[in-house]
Design a protein around this motif. Structure first.
Motif, PDB file in Angstrom:
ATOM      1  N   ARG A 116      -0.926  -5.201   2.477  1.00  0.00           N
ATOM      2  CA  ARG A 116      -2.055  -5.110   3.663  1.00  0.00           C
ATOM      3  C   ARG A 116      -2.320  -6.339   4.139  1.00  0.00           C
ATOM      4  N   ARG A 126       1.912  -6.081  15.916  1.00  0.00           N
ATOM      5  CA  ARG A 126       2.819  -5.334  15.083  1.00  0.00           C
ATOM      6  C   ARG A 126       3.410  -6.238  14.080  1.00  0.00           C
ATOM      7  N   SER A 159       0.895  -1.283   0.154  1.00  0.00           N
ATOM      8  CA  SER A 159       0.056   0.010  -0.023  1.00  0.00           C
ATOM      9  C   SER A 159       0.791   1.194   0.019  1.00  0.00           C
ATOM     10  N   ASP A 182       1.201  -2.794   7.162  1.00  0.00           N
ATOM     11  CA  ASP A 182       0.549  -1.330   6.621  1.00  0.00           C
ATOM     12  C   ASP A 182       0.252  -0.540   7.664  1.00  0.00           C
ATOM     13  N   ASP A 183       0.755   0.572   7.649  1.00  0.00           N
ATOM     14  CA  ASP A 183       0.622   1.844   8.717  1.00  0.00           C
ATOM     15  C   ASP A 183      -0.428   1.975   9.293  1.00  0.00           C
ATOM     16  N   ARG A 184      -1.570   2.038   8.148  1.00  0.00           N
ATOM     17  CA  ARG A 184      -2.972   2.474   8.382  1.00  0.00           C
ATOM     18  C   ARG A 184      -3.530   1.486   9.265  1.00  0.00           C
ATOM     19  N   GLU A 185      -3.416   0.191   8.665  1.00  0.00           N
ATOM     20  CA  GLU A 185      -4.178  -0.851   9.401  1.00  0.00           C
ATOM     21  C   GLU A 185      -3.448  -1.304  10.714  1.00  0.00           C
ATOM     22  N   ARG A 186      -2.440  -1.022  10.983  1.00  0.00           N
ATOM     23  CA  ARG A 186      -1.500  -1.244  12.130  1.00  0.00           C
ATOM     24  C   ARG A 186      -2.149  -0.208  13.287  1.00  0.00           C
ATOM     25  N   THR A 187      -2.379   1.002  12.770  1.00  0.00           N
ATOM     26  CA  THR A 187      -2.937   2.125  13.877  1.00  0.00           C
ATOM     27  C   THR A 187      -4.375   1.749  14.016  1.00  0.00           C
ATOM     28  N   LEU A 188      -5.123   1.273  12.969  1.00  0.00           N
ATOM     29  CA  LEU A 188      -6.605   0.845  13.337  1.00  0.00           C
ATOM     30  C   LEU A 188      -6.516  -0.419  14.279  1.00  0.00           C
ATOM     31  N   THR A 199       1.062   3.157   2.241  1.00  0.00           N
ATOM     32  CA  THR A 199       1.313   3.640   3.693  1.00  0.00           C
ATOM     33  C   THR A 199       2.676   2.536   4.268  1.00  0.00           C
TER      34      THR A 199
END
Length: 301
Positions: free
Chosen positions: A10, A131, A4, A136-142, A6
């Motif tokens: 994903r 982690r 992705s 993916d940064d966005r998925e990890r944040t979510l 980010t």
């Protein structure tokens, strides 16, 4: 899955399924903080604990949990987070059975301590494995947001679940609900959850482990005694001792290359503000949950 914008691939169905499996023990570990609030009158009738024993029945779980979180996180980095998760799930399930069928206050306190030790292995393992699952940064944040919400939700739901179970079963049932979930975790984690370790964890720093426990446990014990007895000299001494040992722990972490806690995290203002907000939120949540359940039972009942 394709990369992705980010920074990483994903997650697919397998990763999200594994994430749901990891949330289950996290929910139960947090629920066990408050699950006994409504059960205390029944425990008092069955086991007849003293006033001090009643406090330890309530507090020993969180006491052991808080004192070992940092240590267990560092241990998981070295031996493998999934391996530590599996060992913790087995210990948590066994301790739940021991607590459910405890025939004395001393046995219940010991079981609650063992539950805290098991919970201390599960919480950092699940966070570290999140982690690993989400690149993916966005998925990890979510995922981290969902993880944090599950932790807070478990504390809030613990007393509710305890009340529902007590309407139909005996007080030990509040612990037995942990067992099927831990069995499910032991069955599914090897299939769905990948193993992960820190590739360069450094030496396991035993003095830091001792300082970590020596900071948290006396400080918490001192605060508890001050709440019960007032600012007596012995209670204040426990608190001051914990704070002094905590200062030594911080100094050691700031000066060692293989620190148990990343210094870079606390150099980020956003992380510091988030940690402070989380501390205040959990403090308010725990205090409100305990006060409300005791008020409902002792004043309005």
């Amino acid at each position: 899955m394709p990369n992705s914008a980010t920074g990483g691939p994903r997650a697919g169905r397998r990763e999200w399924t594994a994430f749901v499996v990891l949330l289950l023990p996290l929910l139960l570990v947090s629920m066990d903080v408050s699950v006994l609030y409504f059960a205390i009158p029944a425990v008092n009738r069955e086991l007849d604990p003293s006033a001090a024993q009643q406090l330890w029945i309530l507090d020993s779980y969180a006491f052991a949990l808080a004192g070992l979180l940092i240590t267990m996180g560092a241990l998981g980095d070295r031996i493998g987070r999934r391996k530590l998760l599996m060992a913790g799930a087995a210990a948590f399930g066994a301790a739940s059975v021991l607590a459910a069928y405890a025939d004395s206050a001393e046995t219940l306190i010991a079981a609650r301590v063992l539950l805290g030790i098991g919970g201390a292995t599960l919480m950092p393992s699940t966070m570290a494995l999140v982690r690993t699952l989400f690149r993916d940064d966005r998925e990890r944040t979510l995922a981290i947001g969902i993880w944090s919400s599950t932790l807070a939700t478990g504390v809030a739901l613990g007393s509710v679940l305890g009340g529902v179970l007590l309407e139909r079963f005996w007080w030990g049932s509040v612990f037995l609900v942990n067992v099927p979930a831990m069995v499910l975790l032991l069955a599914l984690a090897p299939v769905l959850v990948p193993e992960s370790k820190d590739p360069a964890p450094g030496r396991f720093d035993v003095p830091s482990v001792l300082l970590s426990a020596g900071a948290v446990l006396p400080a918490v014990y001192g605060l508890k005694e001050i709440a019960v007895e007032g600012p007596a000299p012995a209670a204040v001494l426990w608190l001051v001792t914990g704070l002094a040992v905590g200062a030594l722990f911080v100094h050691r972490q700031r000066t060692r290359p293989d620190a148990m806690i990343s210094r870079e995290l606390f150099a980020d203002p956003d992380f510091g503000r988030s940690a402070a907000l989380l501390l205040i939120s959990v403090f308010a949540l725990m205090g409100t949950a305990y006060f409300t359940t005791q008020y409902l039972q002792s004043v309005l009942a």
